[in-house]
Design an enzyme around this catalytic site. Structure first.
Site, PDB file in Angstrom:
ATOM      1  N   ARG A  38       0.844  -1.194   0.000  1.00 23.78           N
ATOM      2  CA  ARG A  38       0.000   0.000   0.000  1.00 23.78           C
ATOM      3  C   ARG A  38       0.884   1.250   0.000  1.00 23.78           C
ATOM      4  O   ARG A  38       1.779   1.398   0.830  1.00 23.78           O
ATOM      5  CB  ARG A  38      -0.931  -0.012   1.222  1.00 23.78           C
ATOM      6  CG  ARG A  38      -1.885  -1.185   1.218  1.00 23.78           C
ATOM      7  CD  ARG A  38      -2.757  -1.232   2.453  1.00 23.78           C
ATOM      8  NE  ARG A  38      -3.725  -0.148   2.490  1.00 23.78           N
ATOM      9  CZ  ARG A  38      -4.624   0.018   3.447  1.00 23.78           C
ATOM     10  NH1 ARG A  38      -4.663  -0.832   4.458  1.00 23.78           N
ATOM     11  NH2 ARG A  38      -5.469   1.023   3.405  1.00 23.78           N
ATOM     12  N   ASP A  73     -15.596   4.314   2.345  1.00 19.85           N
ATOM     13  CA  ASP A  73     -15.749   3.069   3.102  1.00 19.85           C
ATOM     14  C   ASP A  73     -17.179   2.550   3.113  1.00 19.85           C
ATOM     15  O   ASP A  73     -17.430   1.436   3.589  1.00 19.85           O
ATOM     16  CB  ASP A  73     -15.264   3.261   4.546  1.00 19.85           C
ATOM     17  CG  ASP A  73     -13.742   3.270   4.639  1.00 19.85           C
ATOM     18  OD1 ASP A  73     -13.086   2.830   3.686  1.00 19.85           O
ATOM     19  OD2 ASP A  73     -13.207   3.738   5.668  1.00 19.85           O
TER      20      ASP A  73
END
Length: 372
Positions: free
Chosen positions: A60, A253
């Site tokens: 990431r 999210d």
């Protein structure tokens, strides 16, 4: 007060404990901890330390934040691949700049990390954010908490000026998590008319971007009423439309919860603001395409940044197995589909990252859970 029992929270708490004398900070799979600690250690450590995480965490990106910190004067070295953890972080010897420019179409956690360390720098810091700015509610939440702790932040358009200041010790009650609440909205949306539940601790006035679930779920027939205890959810109708248009830029999210919930309701979606899903715990776009495809649904990028979710061919066969991709939100967003047909969730322990009591709570409302 009201500190979460989530693994991410516990990991960061342990790493910041005065009892932690290690020179290696392992955040496991906690992206928030990785970003916040990168900035914190870059301006505060007095000795060389290593910041690392799981194999997925090492995939990431962290480069945008590290580049900004290096401009300020931070001494950070990549130990494997440039732009990715693990990193060696050394003591800040001198602040070279007191103004940085950072793109806004990145994780807000990069920006929050810089905001929080700004008052501790010898010259303070001016942060200019280049539009478009994603997840603005989380930037505002960061600033609100900083101000509560005695820090003055001056905002002019997209520029934030923070002089050198000292944080004061405060008592703060953490409000309940709207991201976690979203799964219960999905649960009610997929339940019979009249179904209801009370989610304690949720506040009507919240800086959390994921409170947008209230308005989104109104379109799917879920009404929210607030009282002194929290939010009362009730299924009052069927979806009001078979096509919704949603920009997830401020609340990415929620994407998994909303897409999975819309599938059995056969509500199609026009979507944007999904870019950051590629660099989450997994590539959430690819994961959604694969798992929702098992139910006959399609998620297609029609043009750059514009997506269409087609749920018209949704079908729920018994015991479809959902792969979670080491992603807590994959497990929790698909779980409510068990109201439609029995299914299998692989690697159920992934929920410990953010909501360790999730399966226990599902059991408490009558969901039959069988561990294999």
């Amino acid at each position: 007060m009201n500190l979460s029992e989530a693994r991410d929270t516990q990991t960061l708490t342990a790493l910041l404990s005065p009892e932690n004398s290690s020179t290696t900070f392992d955040v496991l799979d906690a992206g928030t901890a990785m970003r916040f600690l990168t900035a914190y250690l870059a301006v505060s450590t007095e000795k060389a330390v290593t910041l690392t995480g799981t194999e997925r965490m090492q995939q990431r990106p962290i480069g945008t934040l590290v580049d900004s910190l290096k401009e300020i004067g931070a001494d950070i070295k990549y130990l494997k691949s440039a732009g990715f953890p693990p990193m060696e972080i050394n003591a800040l010897k001198e602040q070279k700049k007191n103004k940085i420019i950072i793109p806004g179409n990145i994780s807000s956690q990069y920006i929050s990390a810089l905001l929080m360390v700004a008052p501790t720098l010898p010259q303070g810091l001016v942060i200019e954010i280049v539009p478009p700015i994603y997840s603005i509610p989380y930037i505002n939440m960061t600033i609100s908490l900083m101000e509560k702790a005695g820090i003055k932040v001056i905002q002019e358009a997209n520029t934030y000026t923070i002089s050198k200041q000292e944080y004061k010790t405060i008592s703060h009650t953490v409000e309940s998590d709207w991201s976690a609440a979203s799964y219960w909205y999905s649960y009610i949306a997929l339940s019979p008319l009249g179904s209801e539940i009370l989610l304690k601790g949720l506040m009507k006035k919240s800086y959390q971007g994921d409170q947008a679930i209230v308005e989104i779920m109104e379109n799917l027939g879920v009404k929210t009423t607030f009282n002194n205890e929290g939010a009362h959810l009730k299924k009052v109708s069927s979806p009001g439309s078979s096509l919704l248009s949603i920009d997830f830029k401020k609340f990415p999210d929620l994407a998994q919860t909303v897409l999975v919930c819309c599938a059995p309701l056969k509500v199609n979606l026009q979507l944007s603001g999904l870019e950051s899903l590629r660099i989450k715990e997994t590539d959430r776009i690819a994961a959604l395409q694969a798992e929702l495809g098992k139910f006959g649904c399609q998620l297609i990028e029609e043009e750059a940044g514009k997506w269409f979710f087609n749920s018209e061919n949704f079908i729920a066969e018994e015991n479809i197995s959902i792969h979670t991709y080491e992603d807590h939100r994959m497990a929790m967003s698909f779980a409510p589909l068990a109201l439609i047909a029995p299914l299998t969730i692989e690697d159920v322990d992934v929920v410990k990252k953010s909501y360790p009591g999730f399966w226990k709570d599902l059991d408490s409302v009558g969901m039959e859970l069988i561990e294999k």
